[in-house]
Write an enzyme that holds these catalytic residues in place. Structure first.
Site, mmCIF file in Angstrom:
data_model
loop_
_atom_site.group_PDB
_atom_site.id
_atom_site.type_symbol
_atom_site.label_atom_id
_atom_site.label_comp_id
_atom_site.label_asym_id
_atom_site.label_seq_id
_atom_site.Cartn_x
_atom_site.Cartn_y
_atom_site.Cartn_z
ATOM 1 C CE LYS A 21 -3.186 0.067 2.551
ATOM 2 N NZ LYS A 21 -4.678 -0.076 2.314
ATOM 3 N NE ARG A 90 -6.072 3.404 4.477
ATOM 4 C CZ ARG A 90 -7.900 3.857 4.473
ATOM 5 N NH1 ARG A 90 -7.961 2.087 4.362
ATOM 6 N NH2 ARG A 90 -8.316 4.485 4.816
ATOM 7 N N GLY A 99 -7.821 -8.474 5.115
ATOM 8 C CA GLY A 99 -7.970 -8.775 6.615
ATOM 9 C C GLY A 99 -6.976 -9.114 8.111
ATOM 10 C CG MET A 101 -1.942 -7.575 10.284
ATOM 11 S SD MET A 101 -0.070 -7.296 9.490
ATOM 12 C CE MET A 101 0.096 -6.652 7.879
ATOM 13 N NE ARG A 334 -6.270 -4.688 -4.196
ATOM 14 C CZ ARG A 334 -5.925 -5.175 -2.598
ATOM 15 N NH1 ARG A 334 -5.255 -5.012 -1.750
ATOM 16 N NH2 ARG A 334 -6.847 -5.197 -2.776
ATOM 17 C CG HIS A 450 -10.342 -28.094 9.933
ATOM 18 N ND1 HIS A 450 -11.326 -29.193 9.809
ATOM 19 C CD2 HIS A 450 -9.618 -29.196 10.078
ATOM 20 C CE1 HIS A 450 -10.593 -29.882 9.721
ATOM 21 N NE2 HIS A 450 -10.075 -29.958 9.765
ATOM 22 C CB SER A 779 11.697 -41.910 -14.151
ATOM 23 O OG SER A 779 10.212 -40.865 -14.108
ATOM 24 C CB CYS A 847 6.747 -40.518 -13.660
ATOM 25 S SG CYS A 847 7.528 -41.669 -12.331
ATOM 26 C CE1 TYR A 867 9.592 -38.640 -18.038
ATOM 27 C CE2 TYR A 867 11.809 -38.893 -18.913
ATOM 28 C CZ TYR A 867 10.738 -38.960 -18.341
ATOM 29 O OH TYR A 867 10.905 -41.004 -17.867
#
Lengths: 890, 890
Positions: A21, A90, A99, A101, A334, A450, A779, A847, A867
């Site tokens: 900010k 702020r 939300g 801080m 922003r 949760h 692999s 893989c 790869y």
């Protein structure tokens, strides 16, 4: 050391020092935009404060200086009795933590300056309401008084007056509220609300710093992988008021539509309101076009500023502004958040507008966004009944029967039904149900609840905090605000990307992006944007992308999705279904002849499997993994069979079936292992039953020969699983090479079949230099490496402790979803380096399921793998991220 | 490059170049001892030969030169028709590989020189027998004709003549044998036996080189951990004959008794015999004392030489010699093998004789030997009936009922009976039985047979190849040569250290060494020798030795054995027995209150446990590991209980017990894990049930406080198991520190309780630098590291594939017995180094079972651990090896 910076001293690239900010306020200030003046106390100050446990030396003096400049600029004194300067205090960290801080507005008001504000604003009510807000915010966040005490007191006043709206309270009412609030503060803190404006400001600054270390902030950072040691900056800024009357107002705006990505400004404006009122939605906002009707000058100024900002930032900007008595003020800007489809569209549009290059366009989108675009979505044209809207906690479109407890979820899911688990909130005991369900819906809790945390960790669709639902788990139903009731078994649909909850089964539509990848020719703006981005990413990337596919169908689809071969073709799936009987024969064979007969019967079937897959991937490499799982997986479960046999004996049954089951039980017992994952599987099977790998080797060689006979270009590679030592590989390699040589001899051809190994045991990573002697390629099996490295199994994803681990921030995401780079990644890096000590050109891939995870793809690119291989649907994601990884380093 | 060295050119320290035999022949030659002249072709030549696949350039010329010198020294020409020089061509690698590689004697004989030899020896029979032996050895080892063809042909001649002894064959018979042998060679190789003496020699040299790479030689090297790339030297030496008549003979001798270690020469002599006859035992040998009667001069010469050799080698020597017509020749010497008790006695005697210092004495014995001395032994004074003698394949004294199949072994062992598994030979299917049995007895197979290899790998007592036993597994009995029959269930005793098999239960006597460690005052030569060695090792060692002990009794015994504290006190054993009921209550608790009540009941019991152990180890550190195993281990087995409940339901039982079991089943199901080793255990339990570790932390703190109250010196250390990330440790540490602080507060004392962690997961080794931040110490759990590193479990030691792994040489010893230094050891080394990056003084130990394994102790010393911890009985072994590790580097 400088602790405090005037807005005019910074710029947008100083987020480390000034926070997001602060840096953007500085940037706008220096662009000459109308920003209320102020100053930023740096993140360094916060770090020093947290380290020393107090304000660093010299800070107070610097604040005094900057406050004096601010007062001079505004022509007012902080908290002046006649014409008070009010400021906002702020937080503003480097990374947005919405939300998490604290913020305190209206600092500078007290029992006397409130009169000055009333006089200057010509509104006693306004002044008192501002004072009331200060007391409430300051009391809660700075003085740690329970915030319910304030809201309950306010509610009581409203109730006494018979109203539900703050706006109905007059100055007299608010005077009472102010007194009540002051009394609450006195009672619960033992001190009076500080009347000294400077003391208010200092305490507010301290409270912002302290808020960096609240539990919720720490949890959020762990979730979002934000480092703990950054600290937050504090912005002290002169207050401007959008609630001075109808010539005032507040608004939020985007320089493009953040939902669709469409060009043109987009936003909401609310007259006579402060910023928080716009967001809270207490009254209806108007569009920016309508704002032009109300205040043409401010609107034109705003359009001009937004245009300048977008050209300056070269990206879509998100703006907060306030009009105070006809004068436009910029409060924040922003780079704006956007939906996945907007991200792709905006990136490509900006290339076409000459704002950015294609390299940057690719970096402006993510694989995660692409994956979201590939999810099936609810058909927007279908009729749908919205029941509620909660938070979009974990994306996806899930349809299923509502169930209200985990046992039912597990039971119904086991019989093949789709269920949505509905709870007030979830706890670790619900984990089994969450895993069994297609989606999770809760009426409480935010994005760090949760349910949200665990669902995201597991990749389950989740809508949380749908507060309008009254969930009654005992009664197995929930009631919607309008009174409609959904009971257990009723079908609902939840959209984890929007937070919407619908009644009934909303039809799911194929994603236009998937249809594009499938080869459908679409005149669709989004599909074209994706295609352009993908083409550029493909051109840039170094990492090849293969797929994990066990069937010709999967292979073909993956190829359409851009796979450059198969990195993992599992052969165990080929032993299921009707062939299970043959495998059973192999397992229960009494002697060598029985084993050979069972293998001989399997050979032509295996060969057919391989021929078809080689055909689907003609010309591209196909890595076939020899049989890996413990043999008992092909037999019935020990406990179930034991009960069946015991009951049959108890009942004196002697049918052929009963006899067969009894005989089978002895084999199941023999093969039973307490920890099958740690036991007879992989290369150990091949050494224990040498005929097994011999048969598979021959099937592969014959399949390749058959493909050559029809002028195909087969490129099979044989991969040995679960190797821990070079000697194992040496033994199996000899068996395979003999089969290949025999087929070459019989057919009079030369076969090119590489023989390599999985590196999926920690020991193999340590011994990779030796193992490489007998391996043509490596692999990495990151699933098993994760299991062995952490000492838990994939099944534990459903275990209650896993959920505790999310809660405690031990994981932010399941290590089975996204590679644990420090631990398991360290093993991959070590194994690669050691393998290439022996063979500098060793081809190395991965893989495990991490091959399609965006963060993991960057890691694999960084450490120089050749790869990645992932499920067909993740192939485009991996392609994009592999390109982004390269472009991000340019 | 020099390929060939005369014996006079080398010395005993050149084993790398000349092999053991060559180096010692050189040494004796240079000491001026009567060694038949000859030369050594170096191991370098072998390596070059194997690498190039042919004899290196220049070798032939060098051999020619050295042969010429040899001929000159002997005054004879190789294979000369009138007076042939004959030579032996023998292998000789750096490390002894008895019986693994080839030897050809009598090289130089052919159809004409056999006449010259006959004339010179005045014995046609001797010459023909020598020629017959050459044909047989050369045919078998150089030309690869099946050796049975020769022995069968010889048997046929003997049978025709009606005799069983070679000695009864006369010259005429042997002429026939020679012709037959030549015909066999012609028939099976397509060529004649080479008559050119030099060609014979060259082919024999080549055959010795080739024998380095036979399967059995490779397997032997893997077993004995002899590197693959050393190659063997070849010794070409003039033949001398002990079979020229009664004034000739051969013998073997030791400079001290290799069985008891007693001072004084010791050996066997056989007149008119070659070395192989002495070993074969075809006639009775005489003692060295008796030899003095027969040939005083040779005997005196021999005594003189042996004396010189022992003073020269400063160790007990093992000698082979031949007397040819009254002239003593030395054929071989080396430092002699000896029994464990001889090793200790000889080492100490030599110190007393001034031959060596104590440092060297300690290096002359091993922990393995000490462990053997600590095994219980059959009481030598007890009456015992010897049934047979086989090979001492794996040490120990085992008594049990004879069983003849694995199923019976497992079944009887499960009901608590000691069994000895008797088989003709074993195969992987017998593994379960081998694990269940106290010992294994086979009638076939040598020291590298399946039974021997696997038994050694598992540490099971084994006698193999007891060929006089006729084992009838179908009939479940074996017949001894004298006709006695042992049937299933009859008790037998086997001594794996001597290879003896006894009827009945031979009483087992406590080892005198153990009695010494237990503190008994013994006037015993061996006990005193051990005591002196141990004292010196303790003075030298750097590594501290602790014990793994869960009871006060074990702790006290370990302390008597020299333990310097407890490195691992497992708390799970404290939850068994009568307390299992409390644990069940904890597990089935419906709510938080139930959990707390169960924990409260456990607290005083745990505290009592800890108090007693702290008392037994007063003043020494006691590392207590918090509860580690999965909770379901405290409940009945899922399958058993499922069957029980299903049957109860089928029968309509409704007793209280039936109801309890049914209720219990739901908990067992809930806790059931497919792979419990990878799951909810260790620190995860503590995070899942926070009260558990809280209770244990409090019990430890209170126990320490109680001990302080009675002026004890408690030194508890709390160890958190299965940590994978620093965050887990941080969470648990906070819980524990709070408990400690509370007890300190309540009691008004200061407690010193270190909090550390196991490092037993591969990830923990990778992340050890971070984990060290919250750990006061590390203890490596090498058992789990082995499980996770290799991806198999301890249970797999009983799995058939494990046996295959021994056979294939993937292991020489189970990695659960002796640390896999490259793989798991690499993790320990990495973890230690990383931990000390964070805390340079971090105390690091190991508490896996490897802490008492000799090879592993050296490794742990080398990488700088602070201590090892092992079972009480291994404490002296670890002390000795820790001393040897330091002394070996001086």
């Amino acid at each position: 050391m400088t602790w405090v910076y005037d807005f005019a001293e910074g710029n947008k690239d100083q987020k480390d020092l000034l926070g997001g900010k602060g840096a953007n306020l500085a940037e706008m200030t220096n662009l000459g935009l109308p920003v209320p003046p102020g100053f930023t106390i740096s993140t360094e100050t916060c770090r020093a404060y947290l380290a020393e446990g107090g304000m660093p030396d010299g800070l107070a003096e610097e604040v005094t200086e900057h406050l004096a400049s601010l007062e001079e600029a505004m022509g007012k004194k902080l908290g002046d009795a006649d014409d008070p300067l009010l400021v906002s205090v702020r937080s503003g960290a480097k990374f947005s933590m919405p939300g998490m801080m604290e913020t305190v507005l209206n600092v500078g008001l007290n029992d006397t300056s409130v009169g000055g504000l009333a006089a200057r604003s010509e509104s006693e009510r306004f002044a008192l309401d501002s004072y009331r807000r200060l007391l409430q915010m300051f009391g809660g966040t700075v003085l740690h008084v329970e915030s319910e005490l304030f809201s309950d007191a306010l509610d009581a006043v409203k109730k006494a007056k018979g109203t539900e709206s703050d706006l109905d309270l007059d100055a007299e009412d608010l005077k009472g509220v102010v007194e009540t609030f002051k009394a609450i503060i006195k009672e619960h803190t033992g001190r009076d609300f500080p009347q000294d404006p400077r003391e208010q400001m200092d305490l507010a600054i301290r409270a912002v710093f302290d808020s960096w270390n609240t539990d919720r902030a720490r949890l959020y950072r762990r979730q979002e992988r934000i480092p703990e040691d950054l600290g937050t900056a504090v912005n002290v800024q002169a207050m401007v008021f959008g609630n001075f009357g109808m010539d005032s107002g507040s608004g939020v705006a985007f320089t493009r539509d953040p939902a669709s990505g469409a060009q043109g400004e987009y936003g909401d404006y609310l007259q006579n309101a402060q910023g928080e009122d716009v967001v809270a939605g207490i009254r209806n906002t108007v569009s920016l076009a309508d704002m032009a009707e109300i205040d043409a000058q401010s609107h034109d100024d705003l359009m001009d500023i937004m245009n300048r900002l977008e050209r300056h930032y070269r990206d879509m900007c998100d703006i907060e502004f306030t009009v105070e008595r006809g004068k436009l003020w910029m409060l924040q800007t922003r780079v704006g958040k956007r939906t996945p489809e907007a991200a792709f569209r905006i990136a490509v549009h900006m290339v076409d507008e000459g704002l950015i290059q294609m390299d940057e366009a690719v970096l402006r989108v993510t694989g995660e966004q692409l994956a979201l675009l590939m999810f099936p979505r609810f058909d927007e044209d279908a009729e749908r009944t919205l029941l509620a809207k909660g938070m979009n906690a974990s994306p996806g479109a899930a349809v299923g029967k509502a169930v209200f407890d985990s046992d039912t979820a597990v039971e119904w899911a086991a019989r093949g039904e789709d269920v949505i688990l509905v709870r007030k909130e979830t706890n670790p005991d619900d984990l089994r149900g969450m895993v069994a369900a297609r989606g999770i819906l809760t009426s409480r809790g935010g994005k760090t609840s949760h349910a949200a945390v665990v669902a995201r960790g597991m990749g389950r669709t989740c809508v949380c905090g749908a507060e309008s639902l009254d969930v009654d788990t005992k009664g197995k139903q929930f009631v919607v605000r309008d009174g409609e009731t959904i009971s257990e078994g009723d079908v609902i649909s939840i959209d984890g990307s929007t937070g919407e909850v619908f009644a009934g089964a909303v039809p799911v539509a194929d994603s236009v992006v998937v249809r594009h990848f499938e080869g459908e020719r679409l005149d669709d703006d989004l599909a074209l944007a994706v295609a352009r981005i993908m083409a550029h990413a493909d051109g840039a990337r170094r990492l090849r992308v293969r797929t994990n596919a066990d069937t010709p169908e999967d292979a073909a689809r993956a190829r359409r999705f851009g796979a450059q071969g198969i990195g993992l073709c599992r052969t165990e799936h080929m032993f299921l279904g009707e062939r299970r009987e043959l495998v059973e024969k192999l397992i229960v064979a009494e002697d060598e002849d029985g084993v050979e007969a069972a293998l001989a019967a399997l050979l032509p079937l295996q060969k057919q499997d391989f021929t078809e897959i080689l055909e689907a991937m003609d010309g591209l490499p196909v890595t076939i993994r020899l049989l890996d799982p413990p043999l008992h997986e092909f037999l019935p479960d020990l406990t179930d069979l034991s009960v069946e046999v015991a009951l049959a004996e108890e009942r004196g049954e002697d049918s052929e079936h009963a006899q067969h089951q009894k005989a089978l039980l002895s084999h199941v017992r023999r093969l039973h292992e307490t920890n099958p994952m740690l036991g007879l599987r992989g290369v150990r099977l091949g050494i224990q039953i040498p005929g097994l790998f011999r048969m598979q080797g021959r099937a592969i060689a014959e399949a390749a020969a058959d493909r050559m006979a029809v002028h195909g270009a087969p490129r099979p590679e044989i991969m040995v699983p679960l190797v821990a030592s070079v000697r194992e590989l040496e033994i199996v390699r000899a068996v395979l090479e003999q089969q290949i040589a025999e087929v070459e001899e019989e057919r009079g051809i030369k076969l090119e079949i590489a023989i390599g190994t999985m590196i999926e045991l920690p020991r193999a990573a340590f011994l990779a230099d030796r193992i490489a002697r007998d391996a043509d390629f490596f692999s990495f099996g990151t699933n098993d490496l994760t299991q062995m490295g952490w000492g838990f199994s994939r099944d534990d994803v459903e275990s209650a402790f896993f959920s505790r681990y999310f809660e405690h921030g031990i994981f932010d995401v399941s290590p089975f979803e996204s590679l644990d780079q420090r631990g398991v990644g360290g093993m991959v890096e070590m194994g690669t380096a050691k393998g290439r000590e022996t063979k500098p050109d060793l081809k190395v891939g991965v893989c495990g399921e991490h091959g399609g995870d965006p963060r993991s793809v960057h890691f694999f690119d960084d450490i120089g793998l050749n790869y990645v291989s992932c499920s067909p649907f993740r192939v485009p994601v991996a392609r994009l991220e592999a390109g982004r990884s390269v472009l991000g380093k340019r």
